[in-house]
Design a protein around this motif. Structure first.
Motif, short mmCIF file in Angstrom:
data_model
loop_
_atom_site.label_atom_id
_atom_site.label_comp_id
_atom_site.label_asym_id
_atom_site.label_seq_id
_atom_site.Cartn_x
_atom_site.Cartn_y
_atom_site.Cartn_z
N SER A 81 -2.42 4.03 2.81
CA SER A 81 -2.12 3.38 4.09
C SER A 81 -2.84 4.05 5.25
N ALA A 137 0.84 -1.20 0.00
CA ALA A 137 0.00 0.00 0.00
C ALA A 137 0.88 1.25 0.00
N THR A 143 4.48 -0.98 3.13
CA THR A 143 4.49 0.28 2.38
C THR A 143 5.87 0.47 1.76
#
Length: 307
Positions: free
Chosen positions: A107, A102, A131
């Motif tokens: 996020s 993400a 991430t």
């Protein structure tokens, strides 16, 4: 149009006879009688309107129509088995984790709500959320280390082997702390930018080209003091306590803008708007938990659009 007279047993029996090239061997493996196998094949041929097998001496061989049907029948059985395995794994909680990449823009804005909705489904699945920069996440998706990437649409040359589902569009903003001196500059914002530190997306970031084109279009070819970062935690802490300017996707700081701790400079950045959505490999069939998670991500995105 699919004829509803074709049943799973027709496909299973046909594929097994084709593999074994023998009605007798197929009957043994399927644990049914030879007449039952023959009857099932005849039923299939009646539905298709062509013969799928023909006599070859004392044995049989598949016809050209049968060859054409075989690859589709085999694929259908494989898909059904994968679907069964997916549900079975989900129910017994022994599946590998769902691995989601993400971007920072989702996020903080999308994934928390999506995960809340997913947990309400009461599926005993493990979720791993990571991430990072878009290029890194897409490479991990390409080699199978991730199952899904949620973020901005990548450049066409980076999308080979991927499919993208658009959820909503988002733009880049110039974010500062509440009470920042530039909030009183009015139309002179661009002329004053060089007086302040600027947090820029890294060169590998997906929004970097949008930012560079926007700055050039507004007469800014270089900024004296730049800090490149994809860390939203650093950016948030640094901008709250300094006069720095943070060039960032609006979704990353949506909550900060809502509570008034950060604000965006009064400039039109609508030309930096880009699509945000789901990126998956075109050759991958999502397991049931991933399919459900993608559904909750879609719902969370709809709530953001309507909110």
């Amino acid at each position: 149009m699919i004829d509803n007279r074709i049943k799973f047993r027709h496909l299973q029996t046909f594929v097994e006879v084709a593999r074994q090239k023998s009605v007798m061997k197929a009957a043994q493996l399927l644990n049914i009688s030879q007449p039952a196998v023959t009857k099932t094949i005849r039923e299939l041929e009646e539905v298709l309107g062509v013969a799928v097998f023909e006599r070859d001496g004392r044995g049989i061989r598949i016809t050209r129509y049968g060859e054409a049907f075989l690859k589709h029948a085999g694929a259908a059985l494989t898909a059904l088995r994968q679907g069964f395995d997916s549900v079975s794994h989900a129910v017994h909680a022994d599946a590998p984790p769902i691995r989601v990449g993400a971007l920072p823009t989702v996020s903080t804005r999308i994934m928390p709500r999506a995960m809340t909705l997913f947990l309400q489904e009461d599926i005993p699945a493990r979720i791993k959320i990571v991430t990072g920069e878009n290029a890194v996440l897409l490479e991990q998706l390409r080699i199978g280390d991730l199952d899904l990437v949620v973020g901005r649409l990548a450049a066409p040359e980076q999308m080979t082997g991927f499919s993208f589902e658009h959820l909503y569009s988002e733009q880049v903003i110039f974010c500062v702390r509440a009470g920042h001196p530039l909030l009183n500059e009015g139309s002179a914002v661009f002329a004053a930018l060089e007086r302040y530190p600027v947090l820029m997306p890294t060169r590998a970031s997906i929004i970097r080209p949008f930012v560079e084109r926007y700055l050039i279009a507004n007469g800014i070819s270089a900024l004296p003091t730049q800090i490149e970062t994809v860390s939203d935690s650093f950016g948030r802490a640094f901008v709250r306590n300094t006069d720095a300017i943070w060039i960032i996707s609006a979704g990353v700081v949506a909550a900060d803008l809502d509570d008034g701790t950060l604000t965006s400079l009064p400039i039109d950045t609508s030309e930096t708007k880009g699509p945000v959505g789901l990126t998956v490999r075109t050759d991958a069939i999502p397991a049931m938990p991933l399919t459900i998670l993608m559904g909750t991500i879609r719902q969370a995105a709809r709530e953001v659009k309507s909110g």
